[in-house]
Design a protein around this motif. Structure first.
Motif, mmCIF file in Angstrom:
data_model
loop_
_atom_site.group_PDB
_atom_site.id
_atom_site.type_symbol
_atom_site.label_atom_id
_atom_site.label_comp_id
_atom_site.label_asym_id
_atom_site.label_seq_id
_atom_site.Cartn_x
_atom_site.Cartn_y
_atom_site.Cartn_z
ATOM 1 N N GLY A 1 51.730 112.008 -73.188
ATOM 2 C CA GLY A 1 52.343 110.634 -73.711
ATOM 3 C C GLY A 1 51.292 109.722 -74.195
ATOM 4 N N ALA A 2 50.300 109.433 -72.889
ATOM 5 C CA ALA A 2 49.151 108.485 -72.929
ATOM 6 C C ALA A 2 48.327 108.988 -74.128
ATOM 7 N N THR A 3 47.912 110.112 -74.222
ATOM 8 C CA THR A 3 46.691 110.764 -75.039
ATOM 9 C C THR A 3 47.389 110.446 -76.442
ATOM 10 N N TRP A 4 48.956 110.516 -76.538
ATOM 11 C CA TRP A 4 49.377 110.447 -77.930
ATOM 12 C C TRP A 4 49.292 108.907 -78.448
ATOM 13 N N ILE A 5 49.269 108.113 -77.543
ATOM 14 C CA ILE A 5 49.228 106.539 -77.753
ATOM 15 C C ILE A 5 47.647 106.253 -78.437
ATOM 16 N N LEU A 6 46.788 107.068 -77.611
ATOM 17 C CA LEU A 6 45.383 106.851 -77.968
ATOM 18 C C LEU A 6 45.088 107.373 -79.266
ATOM 19 N N ILE A 7 45.663 108.631 -79.473
ATOM 20 C CA ILE A 7 45.371 109.263 -80.670
ATOM 21 C C ILE A 7 45.967 108.505 -82.016
ATOM 22 N N CYS A 8 47.123 107.832 -81.756
ATOM 23 C CA CYS A 8 47.629 106.799 -82.632
ATOM 24 C C CYS A 8 46.495 105.747 -82.872
ATOM 25 N N PHE A 9 45.828 105.013 -81.971
ATOM 26 C CA PHE A 9 44.937 103.995 -82.283
ATOM 27 C C PHE A 9 43.473 104.797 -83.013
ATOM 28 N N VAL A 10 43.576 105.964 -82.626
ATOM 29 C CA VAL A 10 42.371 106.723 -83.321
ATOM 30 C C VAL A 10 42.596 106.885 -84.947
ATOM 31 N N ILE A 11 44.036 107.392 -85.065
ATOM 32 C CA ILE A 11 44.300 107.415 -86.351
ATOM 33 C C ILE A 11 44.523 106.327 -87.290
ATOM 34 N N VAL A 12 44.996 105.208 -86.776
ATOM 35 C CA VAL A 12 45.111 103.923 -87.471
ATOM 36 C C VAL A 12 43.787 103.298 -87.514
ATOM 37 N N GLY A 13 42.753 103.289 -86.524
ATOM 38 C CA GLY A 13 41.692 102.734 -86.623
ATOM 39 C C GLY A 13 40.880 103.294 -87.577
#
Length: 91
Positions: A69-81
């Protein structure tokens, strides 16, 4: 109920996995560089993390749910960024 001695190992592994994404986030958000980032690959990673989270829920594994779940959030930041940086580079 989860075997907590096993879950502790999973939580430690999950925390290390989460920390491993920080350099990528720094490169994208601070340095404004998305060179070599494949959005398609990160979308597939996001799908895999979603399935791992669901699996963790099904087997009642807090370590799998928390770390994925936490990594999912970080990956969302990677994708958006990455999307924002790549979009700005085209302008």
């Amino acid at each position: 109920m989860a075997n907590w001695s096993v879950e502790i190992i999973g939580i430690i592994a999950g925390v290390l996995g989460i920390i491993a994404w920080f350099p990528q986030l720094k490169k994208i958000w601070i340095e404004k560089s998305a060179e070599g980032i494949s959005l398609l690959a990160f979308l597939m990673i996001l799908l895999a993390l979603t399935l791992w989270f669901i699996y963790g829920y099904m087997i009642n594994s807090p370590a799998l749910m928390i770390s994925n779940g936490a990594t999912w959030i970080l990956i969302c930041f990677v994708i958006v960024g990455s999307w924002r940086v790549q979009k700005n580079q085209l302008d």
